[in-house]
Design a protein around this motif. Structure first.
Motif, mmCIF file in Angstrom:
data_model
loop_
_atom_site.group_PDB
_atom_site.id
_atom_site.type_symbol
_atom_site.label_atom_id
_atom_site.label_comp_id
_atom_site.label_asym_id
_atom_site.label_seq_id
_atom_site.Cartn_x
_atom_site.Cartn_y
_atom_site.Cartn_z
ATOM 1 N N PHE A 42 3.653 -60.529 -7.003
ATOM 2 C CA PHE A 42 3.524 -59.243 -6.934
ATOM 3 C C PHE A 42 3.752 -58.798 -5.285
ATOM 4 N N ARG A 43 3.939 -59.650 -4.644
ATOM 5 C CA ARG A 43 3.859 -59.350 -3.038
ATOM 6 C C ARG A 43 5.029 -58.330 -2.800
ATOM 7 N N PRO A 44 6.204 -58.572 -3.332
ATOM 8 C CA PRO A 44 7.065 -57.561 -3.231
ATOM 9 C C PRO A 44 6.872 -56.165 -3.659
ATOM 10 N N ILE A 45 5.727 -55.857 -4.618
ATOM 11 C CA ILE A 45 5.523 -54.563 -5.176
ATOM 12 C C ILE A 45 4.414 -54.204 -3.893
ATOM 13 N N ASP A 46 3.811 -54.980 -3.378
ATOM 14 C CA ASP A 46 2.920 -54.505 -2.051
ATOM 15 C C ASP A 46 3.833 -53.839 -0.996
ATOM 16 N N ALA A 47 4.882 -54.398 -0.731
ATOM 17 C CA ALA A 47 5.888 -54.093 0.177
ATOM 18 C C ALA A 47 6.333 -52.908 0.042
ATOM 19 N N LEU A 48 6.817 -52.815 -1.458
ATOM 20 C CA LEU A 48 7.438 -51.406 -1.716
ATOM 21 C C LEU A 48 6.776 -50.029 -1.755
ATOM 22 N N VAL A 49 5.247 -50.544 -2.096
ATOM 23 C CA VAL A 49 4.244 -49.329 -2.008
ATOM 24 C C VAL A 49 4.153 -48.952 -0.845
ATOM 25 N N ALA A 50 3.982 -49.967 0.020
ATOM 26 C CA ALA A 50 3.549 -49.521 1.566
ATOM 27 C C ALA A 50 4.734 -48.927 2.129
ATOM 28 N N LYS A 96 2.378 -57.441 -15.785
ATOM 29 C CA LYS A 96 3.897 -56.924 -15.866
ATOM 30 C C LYS A 96 4.214 -56.313 -14.649
ATOM 31 N N TRP A 97 5.545 -57.127 -14.143
ATOM 32 C CA TRP A 97 5.847 -56.489 -12.756
ATOM 33 C C TRP A 97 6.226 -54.876 -12.818
ATOM 34 N N LEU A 98 7.140 -54.605 -13.781
ATOM 35 C CA LEU A 98 7.571 -52.963 -13.672
ATOM 36 C C LEU A 98 6.502 -52.104 -14.024
ATOM 37 N N TYR A 99 5.582 -52.664 -14.733
ATOM 38 C CA TYR A 99 4.547 -51.417 -15.112
ATOM 39 C C TYR A 99 3.621 -51.474 -13.870
ATOM 40 N N ARG A 100 3.438 -52.816 -13.381
ATOM 41 C CA ARG A 100 2.455 -52.820 -12.045
ATOM 42 C C ARG A 100 3.030 -51.978 -10.800
ATOM 43 N N LEU A 101 4.333 -51.977 -10.706
ATOM 44 C CA LEU A 101 5.146 -51.166 -9.744
ATOM 45 C C LEU A 101 4.912 -49.701 -10.104
ATOM 46 N N LYS A 102 5.077 -49.167 -11.110
ATOM 47 C CA LYS A 102 4.994 -47.911 -11.979
ATOM 48 C C LYS A 102 3.588 -47.369 -11.291
ATOM 49 N N ILE A 103 2.482 -48.132 -11.898
ATOM 50 C CA ILE A 103 1.329 -47.611 -11.509
ATOM 51 C C ILE A 103 0.972 -47.547 -10.113
ATOM 52 N N ALA A 104 1.254 -48.676 -9.520
ATOM 53 C CA ALA A 104 0.817 -48.608 -8.073
ATOM 54 C C ALA A 104 1.431 -47.534 -7.268
ATOM 55 N N LEU A 105 2.908 -47.321 -7.470
ATOM 56 C CA LEU A 105 3.331 -46.033 -6.846
ATOM 57 C C LEU A 105 2.645 -44.738 -7.352
ATOM 58 N N TRP A 125 -6.202 -51.143 -2.927
ATOM 59 C CA TRP A 125 -5.296 -51.332 -1.600
ATOM 60 C C TRP A 125 -3.963 -50.441 -1.873
ATOM 61 N N ALA A 126 -3.329 -50.431 -3.151
ATOM 62 C CA ALA A 126 -2.187 -49.764 -3.188
ATOM 63 C C ALA A 126 -2.490 -48.032 -3.064
ATOM 64 N N SER A 127 -3.724 -47.612 -3.125
ATOM 65 C CA SER A 127 -3.914 -46.190 -2.700
ATOM 66 C C SER A 127 -3.479 -45.851 -1.251
ATOM 67 N N ARG A 128 -3.752 -46.818 -0.345
ATOM 68 C CA ARG A 128 -3.442 -46.689 1.115
ATOM 69 C C ARG A 128 -4.439 -45.484 1.572
#
Length: 382
Positions: A15-23, A98-107, A134-137
């Motif tokens: 899930f590290r790539p998601i953290d980078a995209l969200v940041a 789930k990678w895509l669901y996680r990205l959707k919610i984090a964004l 953390w995703a909220s920043r």
């Protein structure tokens, strides 16, 4: 150390790539509002609800500026239980896997531009609750010290370092109902006495056949070990029927196995609602019951939350964290029964049952007679 920490699970690295995209994702420049992360079950939600009422004063915002990020399991109750607050429900299991669901919610969380993100869950998962904070920043990210084991300490160390404030709400096994107000006290700097768990609920007649007073039997649980043996529920039902009380069996489709045994009671006072009630209808049934008998699961806490006389059957896996309620916050019509054993606080890793489908001995050991006496005392108080 922060980029390549040791001791993290493979899924964390996935899930590290998601953290980078969200940041990197742009967020509103003006920060506003409070995010309250509640990735927990129905019972935990009930115990937290009273504390939430103080959040507007604690953060100096209106209810409408507070977003409760909760679980799909209690989404159908949100309008009644959280009037004035904004509630967003997600599939917490999909978010963790789930990678895509996680990205959707984090964004989605990131784009809100929250000023404050809060999580006071003691028993929580880093890859759900802490990741969402953390995703909220958010400029302020306030969490409580969690329950940490050897397996989880590396991940918690990483996420706690990202919080702007960590509040210690007490050692294990402090009750959740007390923790919420300890957290509030730290936030506000003022004394906040703990309150009895309660939720607001409508006063609708239950979706049941007309008749006399009834006792609800909630015999299901997501964890088979926490289920008081169904044969003992049937024995208790016979006591109730002989005393002139109707008996209402509730449950989801996964409790269909019980239907033949319920039918075999062959009594006009038996009402089988298994699989037929939506969650809000179930709460109506609980609210108007003469008594509710429940395993330690969501409906039992809902019954207590809406003020129903309730007998809740507790095991010892993390005794004191969620049940029984401490006397200072125990509603007068809530009774907690348990069968004490020297292996309490096993965190449900029980070696004393023949199979994973069996009840934990600390649950099965609660006698029918004790439960019946508790029911009789609540239905016909002296």
């Amino acid at each position: 150390m922060s980029l390549f920490p040791r001791g993290m699970r493979r899924r964390w690295w996935m899930f590290r790539p998601i953290d980078a995209l969200v940041a990197l994702w742009p967020a509103p420049r003006e920060r506003k509002g409070v995010l309250v992360v509640r990735m927990d079950g129905i019972g935990d939600m009930v115990m937290f609800r009273a504390a939430l009422e103080h959040y507007p004063d604690a953060f100096g915002v209106a209810k409408s500026e507070i977003t409760v990020l909760g679980c799909n399991s209690w989404k159908p109750l949100a309008d009644q239980v959280f009037p004035g607050f904004k509630v967003v429900a997600i599939d917490e299991h999909a978010f963790e896997k789930k990678w895509l669901y996680r990205l959707k919610i984090a964004l989605m969380v990131r784009r809100q531009g929250f000023q404050v993100a809060v999580c006071d869950m003691f028993m929580r998962k880093t890859l759900t609750a802490d990741s969402l904070v953390w995703a909220s920043r958010a400029e302020q990210r306030i969490v409580c010290t969690p329950f940490i084991t050897e397996r989880t300490k590396a991940e918690y160390a990483w996420y706690l370092a990202k919080a702007t404030r960590v509040i210690d709400t007490g050692p294990y096994p402090t009750h959740e109902g007390l923790r919420h107000f300890t957290f509030l006290q730290a936030l506000t700097g003022t004394r906040m006495p703990p309150e009895v768990p309660a939720i607001p609920w409508r006063n609708e007649p239950p979706a049941l056949p007309e008749g006399g007073a009834y006792v609800v039997m909630n015999f299901g649980s997501n964890e088979p070990g926490r289920r008081w043996p169904f044969a003992q529920f049937l024995d208790l039902a016979r006591h109730c029927l002989e005393a002139g009380l109707r008996v209402v069996f509730v449950g989801a489709r996964q409790e269909d196995f019980a239907k033949p045994a319920i039918a075999a009671l062959d009594h006009p006072g038996v009402v089988d609602t298994i699989g037929s009630l939506k969650l809000p209808q179930l709460v109506d049934v609980l609210k108007h019951a003469a008594c509710v008998v429940s395993n330690d699961t969501g409906p039992g806490h809902l019954a207590i939350g809406v003020g129903a006389a309730t007998v809740l059957l507790a095991g010892g896996g993390h005794f004191g964290c969620f049940v029984p309620y401490p006397e200072s916050i125990r509603p007068p019509r809530a009774v907690f029964l348990n069968h004490e054993m020297d292996c309490y606080h096993c965190l449900w890793r029980c070696p004393k049952r023949a199979s994973d489908a069996d009840a934990f001995p600390c649950v099965a050991g609660i006698s029918v007679q004790r439960v019946w006496e508790a029911v009789r005392g609540l239905v016909s108080p002296s």
